[in-house]
Write a protein that holds these residues in place. Structure first.
Motif, short mmCIF file in Angstrom:
data_model
loop_
_atom_site.label_atom_id
_atom_site.label_comp_id
_atom_site.label_asym_id
_atom_site.label_seq_id
_atom_site.Cartn_x
_atom_site.Cartn_y
_atom_site.Cartn_z
N ARG A 46 0.75 -1.09 0.00
CA ARG A 46 -0.03 -0.06 -0.31
C ARG A 46 0.85 1.44 0.05
NH1 ARG A 46 -5.04 -1.21 3.84
NH2 ARG A 46 -5.68 -3.10 2.98
N TYR A 47 2.13 1.10 0.61
CA TYR A 47 2.69 2.24 0.67
C TYR A 47 4.19 2.31 0.13
CZ TYR A 47 -0.91 3.17 3.92
OH TYR A 47 -2.14 3.17 4.79
N TRP A 48 4.22 1.70 -1.01
CA TRP A 48 5.48 1.58 -1.74
C TRP A 48 6.02 2.85 -2.06
CZ3 TRP A 48 5.99 2.73 -6.97
CH2 TRP A 48 4.87 3.09 -7.64
N SER A 49 5.35 3.94 -2.26
CA SER A 49 5.76 5.36 -2.56
C SER A 49 4.66 6.34 -1.82
CB SER A 49 5.65 5.54 -3.94
OG SER A 49 6.01 6.79 -4.35
N ALA A 50 5.46 7.40 -1.50
CA ALA A 50 4.66 8.39 -0.81
C ALA A 50 3.63 9.07 -1.78
CB ALA A 50 5.84 9.30 -0.13
N ALA A 51 4.12 8.86 -3.24
CA ALA A 51 3.31 9.59 -4.03
C ALA A 51 3.22 8.21 -5.03
CB ALA A 51 3.58 10.83 -4.62
N PRO A 52 2.23 7.57 -4.89
CA PRO A 52 2.00 6.39 -5.80
C PRO A 52 1.65 6.65 -7.43
CG PRO A 52 0.05 6.48 -4.42
CD PRO A 52 1.02 7.41 -3.97
N ALA A 53 1.14 7.88 -7.54
CA ALA A 53 0.95 8.00 -8.76
C ALA A 53 2.03 8.98 -9.77
CB ALA A 53 -0.22 9.05 -9.12
N THR A 54 3.20 9.00 -9.06
CA THR A 54 4.21 9.98 -9.47
C THR A 54 4.75 9.20 -10.67
OG1 THR A 54 4.73 11.07 -7.58
CG2 THR A 54 6.71 11.07 -8.97
N PRO A 55 5.33 8.14 -10.61
CA PRO A 55 6.10 6.94 -11.76
C PRO A 55 4.69 7.19 -13.00
CG PRO A 55 6.02 5.87 -9.89
CD PRO A 55 5.14 7.02 -9.30
N PHE A 56 3.78 7.05 -12.93
CA PHE A 56 2.81 7.01 -14.10
C PHE A 56 2.57 8.41 -14.54
CE2 PHE A 56 1.74 3.83 -10.78
CZ PHE A 56 1.60 2.64 -11.53
N VAL A 57 2.46 9.47 -13.65
CA VAL A 57 2.35 10.72 -14.29
C VAL A 57 3.53 11.14 -15.04
CG1 VAL A 57 2.36 13.22 -13.64
CG2 VAL A 57 0.89 11.51 -12.43
N LEU A 58 4.81 10.75 -14.64
CA LEU A 58 6.11 11.03 -15.35
C LEU A 58 6.21 10.41 -16.38
CD1 LEU A 58 8.70 11.10 -12.27
CD2 LEU A 58 7.66 12.99 -13.50
N ARG A 59 5.66 9.12 -16.68
CA ARG A 59 5.70 8.19 -17.77
C ARG A 59 4.67 9.03 -18.87
NH1 ARG A 59 3.84 3.53 -16.06
NH2 ARG A 59 5.95 2.63 -15.58
N TYR A 60 3.59 9.62 -18.50
CA TYR A 60 2.65 10.20 -19.37
C TYR A 60 3.22 11.42 -19.81
CZ TYR A 60 -1.55 12.58 -21.04
OH TYR A 60 -2.19 13.05 -21.91
N ILE A 61 3.85 12.06 -18.87
CA ILE A 61 4.35 13.56 -19.31
C ILE A 61 5.53 13.29 -20.44
CG2 ILE A 61 5.76 15.53 -18.62
CD1 ILE A 61 3.93 15.27 -15.75
N ARG A 62 6.35 12.37 -20.07
CA ARG A 62 7.74 12.19 -21.15
C ARG A 62 6.89 11.54 -22.49
NH1 ARG A 62 10.06 9.53 -16.65
NH2 ARG A 62 9.20 7.23 -17.37
N ALA A 63 5.84 10.94 -22.47
CA ALA A 63 5.16 10.47 -23.64
C ALA A 63 4.67 11.60 -24.52
CB ALA A 63 3.98 9.47 -23.50
N LEU A 64 3.85 12.65 -23.82
CA LEU A 64 3.56 13.67 -24.56
C LEU A 64 4.62 14.56 -24.85
CD1 LEU A 64 0.28 15.01 -23.12
CD2 LEU A 64 0.49 13.49 -24.92
#
Length: 549
Positions: A38-56
């Protein structure tokens, strides 16, 4: 892996048919593992956001390719710093900010899954489903803004004096066209880049949180047709306009007609290559995962499931695969449950014959050796034990004596109280079935005699063995069927087991079985002749033997 199911709150009220009715969650997690999960990251969505931003912001790379090709063809190197400034400000800065805003609902979805809550799941799932289209629209807007800014600042205007001679209406048409062409290339790229990013995100969400997605209604063929048509029309129209209307505008950019055409071709080819990369990726990744899953299923891993990551035919294929795997898993659970009540060998035999439409599935005449066993003094023993202790004792006993039967090629057909019914040369062809039945009986006697059961209990086993023709097959009513054997040989083996009380022996073997044992005496096994006996209910006498163990 076993899974338990948690149903999404019906008050979620999303109205989205693509949200599954349940969230499959992995079971048997200990407390520490759950905390890490549950707490593998303090901001769990951060890796996903960064992946999407890099794509755009990959649109910035497209612009670098376009601008680089323009510099190489025109030789105008003075625009590099201005083009880089506009590129970084709009295609990187503004684009990244917009990508972050577009991804917000998905961030809420990921946060909700990570904290095991149900708030704002519906909007996130819908945004993830439409992210490719939304990204394409946003990329088109960014492309228009970039084009207006670049041409408004005169980034590509190398000859201001010549530009003043171009009619205003031509400038207007040129600005509109270049803005549309740039924006269209960016939009096409963003659609497929976002689609590929969505597949990765869905796969990771499924892997980390067990969230299941449903496929959409998109069609791969339609997408390819639209892309090919759009790139072809834009390229053709760009070349046509450069050859006719936009000669003067291209001249202000330091390009001849031939150089402008080359630039148009390079721009189209660059966009096509990038789109082809992402299209190939969105097709091969699901197929690769499906291939691995099929391989796992073939190896017997019927709990294998794959994430539904795309909204096209590949997603439908993954969804149907999971449904198929659910059916196989259910059948496997039924088979395992069946094997707890019927011998595993019998289950496999029945399934194989039914699968091959074998006429022997209804019954088969076999010349077999039949064994019946019973626990000596079990009634008195059971009186001294609690019912739960009796069950525990029987389970321990049957676990012990089943092994010799299985190891010598026999099959346990059923249990009746403390009695066991087994047969040799019924499930498996065994020319040495009589000797193997005797060997199994001796091993059972030694094991049960030397073993100390729960509560300090000692057990003696009575065994009767006889060989003869039997019919092996399913017997029962419409709603319940047992695989068993019928015939005089089975009845006589049962009588021999019971006659151990009269002969004060632990194992009785008929003369027919002894005659088929061949060179078993070479193994140090010696038969002792007990003589001829009358069998209750039978007119013929029978010679009996025992083995001193």
């Amino acid at each position: 892996m076993p899974q338990d199911t948690r149903t999404i709150d019906k008050n979620l009220n999303t109205g989205d048919p693509h949200i599954t009715d349940d969230i499959a969650r992995k079971a048997n997690r200990n407390k520490d593992a759950d905390t890490d999960h549950r707490y593998w990251s303090a901001a769990p969505a951060t890796p996903f956001v960064l992946r999407y931003i890099r794509a755009l912001i990959g649109m910035a790379i497209i612009d670098v390719c376009f601008s680089g090709a323009y510099v190489l063809i025109s030789g105008n190197t003075s625009l590099i710093w201005r083009a880089a400034l506009v590129n970084i400000t709009i295609l990187v800065g503004l684009n990244a900010l917009g990508a972050w805003v577009l991804f917000r609902p998905i961030s809420h979805l990921i946060t909700g899954l990570n904290t095991d809550t149900r708030q704002r799941i519906g909007p996130g799932v819908r945004r993830l489903r439409h992210l490719a289209l939304v990204s394409s629209i946003w990329a088109f807007v960014v492309g228009v803004i970039y084009s207006v800014s670049a041409f408004g600042l005169g980034v590509f205007n190398t000859n201001p004096e010549l530009s003043e001679q171009v009619p205003a209406i031509t400038k207007l048409y040129g600005s509109l066209w270049f803005a549309f062409a740039y924006a269209a290339h960016f939009a096409i790229y963003a659609f497929f880049a976002a689609a590929a990013c969505c597949e990765t995100i869905k796969h990771d969400i499924h892997t980390k949180w067990g969230f299941n997605f449903r496929p959409g209604r998109a069609r791969i063929g339609y997408r390819l047709a639209v892309v090919i048509l759009a790139l072809t029309l834009i390229s053709s129209l760009a070349i046509l306009l450069d050859l006719t209307v936009f000669r003067e505008i291209r001249a202000t950019q330091g390009l001849t007609v031939q150089q402008a055409v080359i630039l148009d071709v390079i721009a189209t080819e660059t966009a096509a290559v990038l789109c082809l990369y992402f299209i190939t990726r969105t097709l091969t990744s699901p197929i690769g995962r499906l291939t691995e899953a099929v391989r796992d299923i073939r190896q017997g891993k019927v709990d294998t499931r794959i994430a539904v990551t795309s909204d096209d035919e590949a997603g439908k294929l993954a969804f149907e695969f999971n449904r198929m795997a659910d059916g196989l898993s259910e059948k496997d659970r039924m088979r395992r449950a069946f094997e707890r009540y019927v011998s595993q060998d019998v289950v496999h035999l029945a399934m194989e014959r039914e699968r091959n439409a074998d006429p022997r599935a209804g019954g088969e005449l076999r010349y077999a050796t039949v064994m019946f066993t019973d626990i000596s003094g079990f009634t008195r023993m059971a009186e001294q034990l609690e019912p739960a202790q009796v069950i525990s004792l029987l389970n321990e006993y049957f676990d012990l004596v089943n092994a010799p039967i299985r190891d010598h090629g026999g099959a346990v057909l059923n249990y009746v109280g403390d009695a066991l019914h087994a047969a040799f040369n019924v499930v498996h062809d065994d020319p040495d079935h009589a000797a193997n039945a005797v060997r199994a009986g001796i091993a059972m006697q030694k094991l049960s005699r030397d073993h100390v059961f729960a509560g300090g209990q000692k057990i003696k086993t009575r065994i009767g063995i006889h060989t003869g023709p039997v019919v092996a097959g399913p017997v029962g009513s419409r709603d319940r069927v047992d695989f068993t054997i019928q015939g005089d040989a089975a009845n006589l083996a049962s009588r021999l087991e019971n006659m151990n009380k009269e002969t004060r022996t632990e194992i009785l073997i008929s003369a027919t079985t002894k005659a088929l044992c061949g060179a078993i005496e070479e193994d140090g096994i010696a038969f002792r002749d007990l003589g001829t006996f009358d069998i209750r209910g039978r007119t013929q006498t029978i010679d009996l033997f025992t083995i001193d163990i």
